[in-house]
Design a protein around this motif. Structure first.
Motif, mmCIF file in Angstrom:
data_model
loop_
_atom_site.group_PDB
_atom_site.id
_atom_site.type_symbol
_atom_site.label_atom_id
_atom_site.label_comp_id
_atom_site.label_asym_id
_atom_site.label_seq_id
_atom_site.Cartn_x
_atom_site.Cartn_y
_atom_site.Cartn_z
ATOM 1 N N UNK A 97 0.837 -1.207 0.000
ATOM 2 C CA UNK A 97 0.000 0.000 0.000
ATOM 3 C C UNK A 97 0.870 1.255 0.000
ATOM 4 N N UNK A 98 1.879 1.293 0.861
ATOM 5 C CA UNK A 98 2.724 2.486 0.960
ATOM 6 C C UNK A 98 3.515 2.701 -0.328
ATOM 7 N N UNK A 99 4.115 1.664 -0.855
ATOM 8 C CA UNK A 99 4.941 1.829 -2.055
ATOM 9 C C UNK A 99 4.100 2.156 -3.289
ATOM 10 N N UNK A 100 2.969 1.490 -3.450
ATOM 11 C CA UNK A 100 2.144 1.800 -4.628
ATOM 12 C C UNK A 100 1.475 3.172 -4.507
ATOM 13 N N UNK A 101 1.113 3.557 -3.277
ATOM 14 C CA UNK A 101 0.522 4.892 -3.135
ATOM 15 C C UNK A 101 1.572 5.969 -3.425
ATOM 16 N N UNK A 102 2.818 5.721 -3.057
ATOM 17 C CA UNK A 102 3.881 6.670 -3.365
ATOM 18 C C UNK A 102 4.030 6.822 -4.883
#
Length: 106
Positions: A97-102
């Protein structure tokens, strides 16, 4: 429709409304904390919207603790630093979630 059915529908709508309100509060808090820690406001807003829907409260609290510690040390939180920190959790869901949202919010 019977009174019981109307009551059940009203109860479900109330719960839905409350749940969406909680999501909005979480999103607002996440956005504020990220921006205060140094993430550009536009990116913080975009990421917070995704996180409020896709991360658990425990995952968001972990990120919040990290953001606060970075801020208390007088440093700026970078997205790369955040991604690396979450990677170290060994939580595949949070990392995704964190990496794709970034990437989506860049």
């Amino acid at each position: 429709m019977s009174l019981r059915s109307n009551t059940a529908v009203a109860g479900c709508l109330t719960l839905l409304f409350l749940a969406s309100g909680c999501s909005t509060i979480v999103e607002s808090r996440v956005e504020t904390e990220l921006a205060e820690a140094g993430v550009p406001s536009r990116m913080a807003s975009c990421m917070a919207e995704i996180w409020a829907d896709d991360l658990s409260v425990a995952q968001i609290r972990g990120i919040s603790r990290f953001a606060n510690s970075v801020k208390e040390e007088g440093r700026n939180l970078t997205v790369r630093g955040l991604i690396n920190h979450v990677r170290d959790w060994d939580d595949a869901e949070a990392f995704a979630v964190v990496s794709t949202s970034a990437a989506r919010c860049a």
